[in-house]
Design a protein around this motif. Structure first.
Motif, PDB file in Angstrom:
ATOM      1  N   THR A 190       0.810  -1.215   0.000  1.00  0.00           N
ATOM      2  CA  THR A 190       0.000   0.000   0.000  1.00  0.00           C
ATOM      3  C   THR A 190       0.849   1.272   0.000  1.00  0.00           C
ATOM      4  OG1 THR A 190      -0.098   0.136   2.425  1.00  0.00           O
ATOM      5  CG2 THR A 190      -1.801  -1.189   1.308  1.00  0.00           C
ATOM      6  N   GLY A 191       2.132   1.140   0.348  1.00  0.00           N
ATOM      7  CA  GLY A 191       2.984   2.314   0.467  1.00  0.00           C
ATOM      8  C   GLY A 191       2.892   2.981   1.818  1.00  0.00           C
ATOM      9  N   LEU A 192       2.005   2.467   2.688  1.00  0.00           N
ATOM     10  CA  LEU A 192       1.839   3.014   4.035  1.00  0.00           C
ATOM     11  C   LEU A 192       2.549   2.123   5.041  1.00  0.00           C
ATOM     12  CD1 LEU A 192      -2.022   3.644   3.857  1.00  0.00           C
ATOM     13  CD2 LEU A 192      -0.211   5.310   3.380  1.00  0.00           C
ATOM     14  N   THR A 193       3.192   2.723   6.037  1.00  0.00           N
ATOM     15  CA  THR A 193       3.773   1.961   7.139  1.00  0.00           C
ATOM     16  C   THR A 193       2.993   2.285   8.406  1.00  0.00           C
ATOM     17  OG1 THR A 193       5.419   3.697   7.570  1.00  0.00           O
ATOM     18  CG2 THR A 193       6.063   1.884   6.103  1.00  0.00           C
ATOM     19  N   HIS A 194       3.232   1.509   9.466  1.00  0.00           N
ATOM     20  CA  HIS A 194       2.434   1.662  10.673  1.00  0.00           C
ATOM     21  C   HIS A 194       3.252   1.372  11.910  1.00  0.00           C
ATOM     22  CE1 HIS A 194       2.381  -2.681   9.980  1.00  0.00           C
ATOM     23  NE2 HIS A 194       2.159  -2.801  11.272  1.00  0.00           N
ATOM     24  N   SER A 195       2.724   1.785  13.057  1.00  0.00           N
ATOM     25  CA  SER A 195       3.291   1.426  14.355  1.00  0.00           C
ATOM     26  C   SER A 195       2.414   0.345  14.963  1.00  0.00           C
ATOM     27  CB  SER A 195       3.347   2.640  15.284  1.00  0.00           C
ATOM     28  OG  SER A 195       3.710   2.245  16.596  1.00  0.00           O
ATOM     29  N   GLY A 284      -3.304  -0.435   9.737  1.00  0.00           N
ATOM     30  CA  GLY A 284      -2.864   0.920   9.457  1.00  0.00           C
ATOM     31  C   GLY A 284      -2.037   1.096   8.200  1.00  0.00           C
ATOM     32  N   GLY A 285      -1.505   0.023   7.643  1.00  0.00           N
ATOM     33  CA  GLY A 285      -0.673   0.125   6.448  1.00  0.00           C
ATOM     34  C   GLY A 285       0.007  -1.195   6.151  1.00  0.00           C
ATOM     35  N   GLY A 286       0.986  -1.137   5.256  1.00  0.00           N
ATOM     36  CA  GLY A 286       1.727  -2.346   4.921  1.00  0.00           C
ATOM     37  C   GLY A 286       1.181  -3.047   3.694  1.00  0.00           C
ATOM     38  N   PHE A 287       1.086  -4.371   3.762  1.00  0.00           N
ATOM     39  CA  PHE A 287       0.682  -5.181   2.617  1.00  0.00           C
ATOM     40  C   PHE A 287      -0.764  -5.642   2.731  1.00  0.00           C
ATOM     41  CE2 PHE A 287       5.266  -5.601   2.202  1.00  0.00           C
ATOM     42  CZ  PHE A 287       5.439  -5.606   0.827  1.00  0.00           C
TER      43      PHE A 287
END
Length: 329
Positions: A190-195, A284-287
């Protein structure tokens, strides 16, 4: 020199039931598989044995291990009484993307440290030590599925028992079912990363304080065994439907698991041939993972053309030592 290779993992159903606030009240379970994308950890004596070097996204060179800023490397080197070494890590995917990069690093470094000292440690023992380090020593608000999912390879059910013990049950499926499962699973970045820690902390509070959230997680653990039975019977379309039900339950646990963009991509995929899917990791993000029959994948790929696909295969080896150099120090 020692080099270890530790696979990342994809979790299909049951995520979140590996937190103690849940499994001490109701047995937790996750169905997951290791995949053929890896974390590599190398350990080698430094030229100047007074120095310890740790290389990751930055390079640290210290005279005292306690001065290291990388918490996992620092604590493991202290626990193993190790200094005068260089530790280098390289990963196939970025961190914060839901494939358990942090736990794969922990597992890989533990394995490398034991091998460097000429000691054998089983995959299950490595997973237990990784849990102890991340949860008890470092106080991370995470569960136990990632450590076991990366240390022990293959398609499996991981059970989290009220006495804090963990049991791993490999899933035996036919060669044809495994081939079709492998072909029909797709990953998109997705192009988003998360905590993960922040999301899991909020999820844990909700599950403890709200009965409907607790009940949703109970249902998700039941889906683990429904999915296992579907896989064993070769009913892969049912696998997709269960994946979808699990995602809809998971995203109800906290509003930060998903967002408008992820929901949009998910809806597009489901209208383009996917039978089910989920966001990997805490949220929140990732794959994004989807189960889509082979004949419909061209349409789905075209519909999600602005996302980066990640080809992968299921794997069965778990963490392993892939190189041992001469011990000439």
């Amino acid at each position: 020199m020692i080099i270890t290779r530790t696979p990342f993992r994809v979790s299909f159903v049951g995520g979140g039931s590996d937190l103690p606030s849940f499994y001490r009240r109701h047995e937790g379970a996750v169905l997951s598989s290791s995949i053929g994308k890896y974390m590599y950890v190398t350990i080698h004596p430094t030229f100047d044995r007074k120095e310890t070097i740790v290389k990751y996204s930055r390079t640290e060179t210290v005279q005292d291990v306690r001065s290291l800023r990388h918490p996992i490397a620092r604590q493991l080197l202290l626990d193993h009484g190790m200094e005068g070494v260089e530790v280098v890590s390289t990963a196939d995917v970025p961190s914060g993307t839901g494939l358990s990069t942090s736990s794969a690093y922990t597992v890989g470094l533990i394995h490398a440290l034991y091998a460097f000292q000429g000691k054998y440690c089983s995959q299950e023992e490595i997973a237990r030590e990784a849990c102890r380090l991340e949860i008890e020593e470092l106080g991370e608000p995470i569960g136990k599925q990632d450590q076991y999912g990366t240390a022990i390879g293959g398609l499996k059910v991981i059970r989290f028992l009220p006495d804090d013990s963990v049991e791993v049950e490999p899933i035996a499926i036919s060669r044809d079912a495994r081939k079709r499962l492998n072909e029909n699973l797709l990953l998109f970045y997705t192009g988003l990363t998360h905590s993960a820690g922040e999301i899991l902390e909020e999820q844990e509070r909700n599950v403890v304080s709200e009965k409907d959230k607790f009940d949703s997680l109970v249902r998700m653990t039941g889906l683990v065994y429904d999915m296992r039975d579907a896989l064993v019977a070769g009913r892969l379309d049912d696998f997709g439907a269960i994946l979808d039900e699990n995602w809809r339950l998971k995203r109800s646990l906290t509003p930060h698991i998903s967002n408008d963009l992820i929901d949009r991509y998910y809806d597009i995929a489901m209208k383009s041939g996917a039978l089910g899917g989920k966001l990997l990791g805490a949220g929140g993000g990732g794959f994004l993972l989807f189960y889509c029959p082979l004949e419909k994948q061209a349409r789905l790929r075209a519909a999600l053309s602005d996302l980066m696909p990640l080809p992968f295969d299921l794997e069965g080896s778990g963490t392993k030592v892939v190189y041992v150099g001469n011990k000439d120090w």
